[in-house]
Design a protein around this motif. Structure first.
Motif, PDB file in Angstrom:
ATOM      1  N   TRP A   1      -9.506   0.108  11.131  1.00 41.76           N
ATOM      2  CA  TRP A   1     -10.066  -0.748   9.982  1.00 41.76           C
ATOM      3  C   TRP A   1     -10.339   0.228   8.869  1.00 41.76           C
ATOM      4  O   TRP A   1     -10.224  -0.251   7.573  1.00 41.76           O
TER       5      TRP A   1
ATOM      6  N   GLU B   1      -8.562   2.762   8.017  1.00 42.09           N
ATOM      7  CA  GLU B   1      -7.114   3.195   7.493  1.00 42.09           C
ATOM      8  C   GLU B   1      -6.682   1.945   6.797  1.00 42.09           C
ATOM      9  O   GLU B   1      -6.180   1.899   5.728  1.00 42.09           O
ATOM     10  N   ARG B   2      -6.920   0.673   7.450  1.00 42.49           N
ATOM     11  CA  ARG B   2      -6.111  -0.429   6.681  1.00 42.49           C
ATOM     12  C   ARG B   2      -7.092  -0.628   5.004  1.00 42.49           C
ATOM     13  O   ARG B   2      -6.327  -0.809   4.390  1.00 42.49           O
ATOM     14  N   THR B   3      -8.283  -0.747   5.245  1.00 43.90           N
ATOM     15  CA  THR B   3      -9.172  -0.873   3.718  1.00 43.90           C
ATOM     16  C   THR B   3      -8.752   0.110   2.852  1.00 43.90           C
ATOM     17  O   THR B   3      -8.678  -0.312   1.703  1.00 43.90           O
TER      18      THR B   3
ATOM     19  N   GLN C   1      -5.963   1.784   2.433  1.00 47.55           N
ATOM     20  CA  GLN C   1      -4.626   1.696   2.073  1.00 47.55           C
ATOM     21  C   GLN C   1      -4.633   0.606   1.074  1.00 47.55           C
ATOM     22  O   GLN C   1      -4.098   0.583  -0.111  1.00 47.55           O
TER      23      GLN C   1
ATOM     24  N   SER D   1     -14.556  -4.179  11.079  1.00 46.02           N
ATOM     25  CA  SER D   1     -13.807  -5.260  10.681  1.00 46.02           C
ATOM     26  C   SER D   1     -14.474  -6.256   9.700  1.00 46.02           C
ATOM     27  O   SER D   1     -13.967  -7.460   9.391  1.00 46.02           O
TER      28      SER D   1
ATOM     29  N   TYR E   1      -6.021  -9.094  14.493  1.00 42.67           N
ATOM     30  CA  TYR E   1      -5.041  -8.831  13.384  1.00 42.67           C
ATOM     31  C   TYR E   1      -4.347  -7.628  13.819  1.00 42.67           C
ATOM     32  O   TYR E   1      -4.626  -6.566  13.908  1.00 42.67           O
TER      33      TYR E   1
ATOM     34  N   ASP F   1      -1.410  -4.754  12.191  1.00 37.84           N
ATOM     35  CA  ASP F   1      -0.934  -4.060  11.272  1.00 37.84           C
ATOM     36  C   ASP F   1      -0.088  -4.968   9.976  1.00 37.84           C
ATOM     37  O   ASP F   1      -0.147  -5.096   8.967  1.00 37.84           O
TER      38      ASP F   1
ATOM     39  N   PHE G   1      -2.227  -7.797   8.642  1.00 35.64           N
ATOM     40  CA  PHE G   1      -3.220  -7.173   7.429  1.00 35.64           C
ATOM     41  C   PHE G   1      -2.380  -6.938   6.338  1.00 35.64           C
ATOM     42  O   PHE G   1      -2.777  -7.169   5.091  1.00 35.64           O
ATOM     43  N   ALA G   2      -1.175  -6.567   6.499  1.00 32.82           N
ATOM     44  CA  ALA G   2      -0.157  -6.030   5.356  1.00 32.82           C
ATOM     45  C   ALA G   2      -0.124  -7.431   4.533  1.00 32.82           C
ATOM     46  O   ALA G   2      -0.058  -7.424   3.309  1.00 32.82           O
TER      47      ALA G   2
ATOM     48  N   ALA H   1      -3.139  -8.207   2.521  1.00 35.71           N
ATOM     49  CA  ALA H   1      -3.270  -7.408   1.493  1.00 35.71           C
ATOM     50  C   ALA H   1      -2.261  -7.795   0.373  1.00 35.71           C
ATOM     51  O   ALA H   1      -2.745  -7.570  -0.587  1.00 35.71           O
TER      52      ALA H   1
END
Length: 557
Positions: free
Chosen positions: A436, A438-440, A442, A461, A502, A504, A507-508, A511
């Motif tokens: 999470w 890394e996701r946020t 990016q 999350s 979720y 990747d 999440f993409a 985003a």
């Protein structure tokens, strides 16, 4: 106390999060106040809130509350009306049923009124109605009555940790497993015994009691702490939510003062000194979710007056604070209660105790632990959980509830507890923070590259959207997000709660939609920057409006 504090105390919680205003009725140390602003002073905040009168902006002022030039206001108006047309056509059935039902459902009335700051609310409700009904869920999406599918960022108030498909299946299996007994209450289904053993292992504590909600679980934990310590005082921390029970919600929203509740600042040396010196403290309540925004109210777009909302999670710093708090409570025989109703089983299989490496005396769970059905749980040390005294048979600590161990709830709980103990269930928690973060990270990089004044702060999350330049219209973003197919809770961008299923790729897509929404909002002029405007000047302007309306109400008619 300063004018900015006064503005937020008199407006922010009156419009948004009634549980988060605190109280200090207790002088903790000579010559010093526990909190140096109105956040922490329930009596004063409640009085000021009673003085604030409703007013709103007319159609012209609505689009230039920040003194934007005529062309910017016109662009905002055009963008707003495009959204209005989209909402009324794309969400027609959903909003129609919501409008019809709202006259009989107070919850819908409340959430509709408090999605945005009150000066803008009536105009927004007239032109941008938000639906309150859904008809299905699948994967990480939900579907409304018009057939629109949304990526779900609401998290069902924190319930949805493993994904809706898991809970639907768990409930179906649970009903089948206890069908022979049915809704027989009083006696326990044998499945309760297994749940207790699993919860003991997860919590590291001795005994377990079941309740009907997270609020009830906190009520019982506090009652047990008082019963066994013989003390009255409850300590809670600024901004923390522990349910809508009056003793732990002492400010605006609770008409009766909580006389034995004391609210202190978190991450504070002064707080630790106070806890060490006092001898009348029964318990200290900790909501680990506050680690994302210590000493701040739960973020909600109805209190998004400017861009002062901030959030940042420092796991190591909060761990050290909890360790020191644990040591003080142990030394002074104060019961340390972790309220994990929201974060339990989201941060780690063993909840916040495992995540931060600190053990509590009593832990409350709720939300997801019942496999999607309503529940409250208290786990605690044996000596604290007992409800009677052997040597004084009439001196009891009574707590019962008709549905406390309902067979269907217990069976759904068993489905959940068994699953998180499987290899697949344990795998979900592996590297959770890294995923999470890394996701946020990016997504924040993308927002920065686009020059958009929006950033995500996250605690695993759980996310909050923050804003990087002074603006009076940040609350508009929630409507652009919904138009892009993102489902939010009624607090808007204040809390985005992702389920752990979720991917990747999922999440993409979220985003992409979030950036598209922010881009559209920017193009419509809502983030136009007045070079003279600051967060402080925005609050002072609102305060002047409030005072003027109080003294000269005819100006606003």
């Amino acid at each position: 106390m300063n004018w900015d504090d006064l503005t937020f105390a008199s407006y922010g919680l009156g419009a948004a999060a009634p549980a988060s205003v605190a109280t200090v009725k207790w002088q903790l140390w000579p010559g010093s106040n526990a909190v140096r602003s109105l956040v922490g002073r329930a009596g004063v905040a409640r009085h000021i809130a009673s003085l604030v009168r409703f007013y709103d902006y007319d159609d012209d002022r609505f689009f230039c509350a920040d003194d934007a030039p005529r062309d910017i206001a016109a662009g905002r108006c055009a963008g707003f009306m495009r959204l209005s047309t989209l909402y009324r056509t794309r969400f027609a059935k959903t909003t129609a049923l919501t409008a019809d039902a709202a006259s009989s459902i107070p919850d819908l009335q409340f959430t509709s009124a408090y999605r945005v700051p009150f000066q803008f609310s009536r105009f927004v409700r007239r032109h941008l109605p938000v639906g309150g009904f859904l008809q299905s869920s699948a994967g990480v999406t939900v579907e409304d009555l018009d057939g629109n599918r949304f990526y779900d960022l609401s998290g069902s108030y924190g319930v949805n940790v493993l994904g809706y498909d898991f809970y639907k299946d768990a409930i179906a299996r649970a009903v089948e497993r206890v069908h022979a007994l049915g809704p027989v209450l009083g006696a326990y289904h044998p499945i309760v015994a297994e749940n207790v053993q699993r919860l003991r292992q997860i919590s590291g504590l001795d005994e377990v009691s079941f309740h009907m909600s997270g609020t009830e679980a906190v009520m019982q934990a506090v009652r047990l702490a008082r019963y066994h310590t013989g003390r009255r005082r409850i300590v809670r921390f600024i901004g923390a939510y522990h349910g809508w029970w009056g003793e732990v919600q002492p400010g605006i929203g609770n008409p009766v003062p909580a006389r034995d509740t004391v609210t202190l600042p978190e991450l504070s040396e002064a707080t630790l000194r106070a806890l060490y010196r006092r001898r009348d403290i029964a318990c200290v309540l900790v909501n680990p979710l506050q680690a994302l925004h210590p000493n701040a109210n739960a973020p909600t777009d109805s209190a998004l007056l400017d861009s002062a909302r901030s959030a940042h999670f420092d796991r190591q710093a909060y761990r050290k604070w909890l360790q020191r708090l644990r040591a003080i409570c142990s030394e002074r025989n104060i019961v340390l209660i972790f309220d994990e109703v929201f974060v339990g089983f989201r941060l780690a299989r063993g909840g916040a105790q495992e995540y931060f490496g600190v053990g509590a005396d009593l832990v409350t769970y709720g939300k997801t632990v019942a496999g999607g059905l309503p529940i409250g749980v208290v786990c605690g040390r044996k000596e604290l959980m007992k409800r009677f005294r052997d040597d004084r048979p009439i001196d009891v600590c009574f707590a019962r509830g008709t549905f406390n161990s309902h067979p269907y709830v217990m069976a759904a709980m068993n489905e959940f507890l068994r699953y998180i103990d499987t290899p697949q269930g344990r795998e979900i928690y592996r590297g959770l923070d890294r995923v999470w973060n890394e996701r946020t990270g990016q997504l924040n990089a993308w927002l920065t590259e686009e020059g958009l004044p929006v950033r995500l702060a996250n605690m695993s999350s759980i996310c909050t959207l923050c804003y990087t330049q002074p603006c009076r219209y940040n609350w508009m973003l929630q409507y652009y997000l919904r138009a892009e197919g993102l489902a939010l809770s009624w607090v808007g961008t204040g809390r985005l709660v992702f389920s752990l299923n979720y991917s990747d790729a999922d999440f993409a897509r979220v985003a992409e939609r979030l950036v598209a929404a922010a881009r559209s909002m920017n193009e419509d002029g809502w983030w136009w920057r007045n070079p003279r405007m600051t967060n402080g000047s925005i609050k002072r302007t609102i305060l002047k409006e409030m005072v003027a309306h109080r003294l000269f109400p005819s100006r606003w008619k």
